[in-house]
Design an enzyme around this catalytic site. Structure first.
Site, PDB file in Angstrom:
ATOM      1  CB  CYS A 142     163.447  50.956  71.833  1.00 12.76           C
ATOM      2  SG  CYS A 142     164.895  50.138  72.547  1.00 12.76           S
ATOM      3  CB  CYS A 184     163.363  47.136  72.762  1.00 11.14           C
ATOM      4  SG  CYS A 184     164.179  48.012  74.210  1.00 11.14           S
ATOM      5  CG  ASP A 185     160.296  46.988  70.161  1.00  5.33           C
ATOM      6  OD1 ASP A 185     160.278  46.035  70.984  1.00  5.33           O
ATOM      7  OD2 ASP A 185     159.832  47.901  70.382  1.00  5.33           O
TER       8      ASP A 185
END
Length: 535
Positions: free
Chosen positions: A339, A342-343
């Site tokens: 992701c 997200c990261d």
């Protein structure tokens, strides 16, 4: 800090406060502390039931939320904006006595948890998965005086992130020890703490009356199937590990007809709310493992429970396809990610790779190029598969490199984190090591149908469920829809239509079972359907 429109919306929400609360701010003279103090002041100005007091938080800057005169159990280390602003608003409302919209039995289970639980969740403000975990733990801390929770913005507390080697979020710690990684629902967190809950749940599920139609999957296809079935007046249940499916991992959605822009978690929440309005029996946190034929269809669950139904609609969806190379599993969440939204922020100023040259891969690379120092895209084929508009954008970025005919063969690391990857040039045959800090895998989806391999349903060579124009599978009484089927285009709007089609197909099947005898259908006759049928 908050614009006029947002303040107006927030003021309306804050009218739901029942009891007075306090926002306790821990700060210093830093710009971020002043920013947090400004945010707290703007929120407090919108309601006479909100006061501000100095805090003594372990981290600075931070804010704690609590009923007036009570010791805070919910806190935010950092400035909870972006995706976490909703978490802040919910924490304020819940501290002020506004009732949560959750299963009453689950809420009581949280209140009865015996033990001292001090949670810390490291997040990224750009992560759409993190708010689910933050909001679940905040609610638990609000309900149970022996539970505390602090959200920590990893970008603001980099020293802690580095010390704990956190490279993926959300990362949850309990009493100082690693507890969980990635999205967790409220029910899943409670189940990890309450060891006896699983067995009690199995007993309850086994006692449930048979359904007319049972839907497997809580994504767009499953939600549409459940709604269309429930509108027909038949007893409908929905089984899912989590509501929303792959939609929960989608950030921007711009091709959902009539809605110019929305985000995955927001759409998933709307889907669940719509399903609940029809009285569908939602069974979350459960994974289907097998289908058996007895007097009725039996759906076996991983927990050990079994549910009976006259018909099924299967919408188990799909998941990110893994590379399947050495080092991938070992370094997952330690440099291997799936992701970018997200990261990605954890790799700021560093070199990362994106594996995959389709739309998902190129979109991920473009997003990452605005965060990291350098992005290298590796595509197995000799050309990219992404849309031309995405390719043009990617090639226009100076810090984005594209390598085609590249077969990734290994993820390299030092035992703690990713240090690079190895790939083979498919033209020259050379093996090349590429030093980097992170690898984002974006090579498509794989259907969640392994549990159906030994069933009487026909599957395609790639594991997709074969269906006809009515959503019917090769097995009587079983229908399917969505990304796990042979439908050619994996799109939200198509999955919704397919879910509706499968439910209507299943309903037509049930009608015929109610008027035909066993000698005509080969299936044991059961009770008639309701006489009144909605359009």
């Amino acid at each position: 800090m908050l614009d006029a429109t947002l303040k107006q919306q927030l003021e309306t929400y804050l009218q739901k406060l029942v009891n007075p609360i306090e926002i306790r701010v821990s700060g210093d003279k830093s710009p971020k502390s002043r920013e947090l103090e400004q945010l707290a002041g703007e929120i407090a100005a919108l309601s006479p039931k909100i006061g501000i007091a100095p805090g003594v938080g372990e981290r600075t800057p931070s804010m704690a939320i609590a009923p007036r005169a009570e010791q805070p159990r919910v806190s935010f280390a950092g400035i909870p904006l972006g995706h976490e602003f909703t978490s802040l608003v919910l924490a304020i409302l819940q501290a002020g006595g506004h009732p949560p919209k959750e299963d009453p039995d689950l809420l009581e289970q949280i209140r009865q948890l015996d033990g001292d639980y001090h949670f810390t969740t490291y997040i990224s403000l750009s992560c759409q998965n993190c708010p689910d975990v933050v909001q679940a733990l905040n609610l638990m801390a609000t309900l149970n005086p022996r539970i505390t929770h602090e959200m920590v913005d990893g970008a603001l507390f980099q020293d802690e992130v580095t010390q704990r080697n956190i490279m993926a979020v959300p990362a949850v710690y309990l009493n100082g020890e690693h507890f969980a990684q990635g999205r967790l629902s409220l029910a899943e967190i409670v189940a990890k703490l309450d060891q006896g809950a699983a067995q009690r749940n199995v007993v309850q599920l086994n006692q449930r009356a048979p359904y007319d139609l049972l839907v497997v999957g809580g994504g767009p296809a499953g939600a549409a199937a459940a709604i269309y079935a429930a509108r027909k007046g038949i007893r409908t249940g929905l089984v899912a590990e989590r509501f929303g499916g792959q939609v929960m991992d989608t950030v921007g959605i711009e091709n959902f007809i009539s809605v110019p822009y929305t985000e995955g978690p927001k759409l998933a929440a709307s889907l669940e709310q719509h399903v609940r309005e029809y009285g569908v029996d939602i069974i979350s946190g459960q994974r289907a493992t097998a289908i058996r034929r007895e007097a009725q269809l039996q759906l076996d669950l991983q927990s050990g429970a079994s549910l009976a139904s006259r018909a099924l609609v299967l919408a188990p969806g799909a998941r990110w396809r893994a590379l399947g190379v050495p080092g991938e599993a070992e370094y997952r969440t330690r440099g291997v990610a799936y992701c970018p939204h997200c990261d990605g922020p954890f790799f700021k100023g560093r070199h990362v790779a994106v594996i995959g040259g389709g739309n998902s891969g190129i979109e991920a690379a473009i997003d990452l190029a605005g965060i990291v120092e350098r992005v290298t895209v590796l595509e197995f084929a000799d050309t990219l598969r992404a849309d031309q508009v995405l390719q043009r954008k990617a090639r226009s970025l100076e810090n984005l490199e594209i390598i085609t005919s590249a077969q990734t063969t290994e993820i390299l690391g030092d035992g703690n984190k990713v240090t690079g990857l190895r790939y083979t040039n498919r033209v020259s045959g050379d093996s090349i090591d590429l030093p980097l800090a992170g690898v984002f895998v974006q090579i498509g989806l794989i259907p969640n149908t392994e549990w159906l391999q030994d069933s009487d349903m026909a599957l395609s060579p790639s594991g997709e469920i074969l269906i006809d124009e009515r959503g019917a599978t090769s097995a009587p009484g079983i229908y399917a829809a969505g990304d796990a089927t042979t439908v050619p285009y994996k799109q939200i709007v198509i999955s919704m239509g397919a879910g509706a089609t499968a439910a209507l197909g299943a309903f037509d099947y049930l009608i015929r079972q109610s008027v035909q005898g066993p000698e005509e259908t080969g299936v044991e006759e059961t009770a008639d359907l309701p006489a009144a049928v909605n359009a």
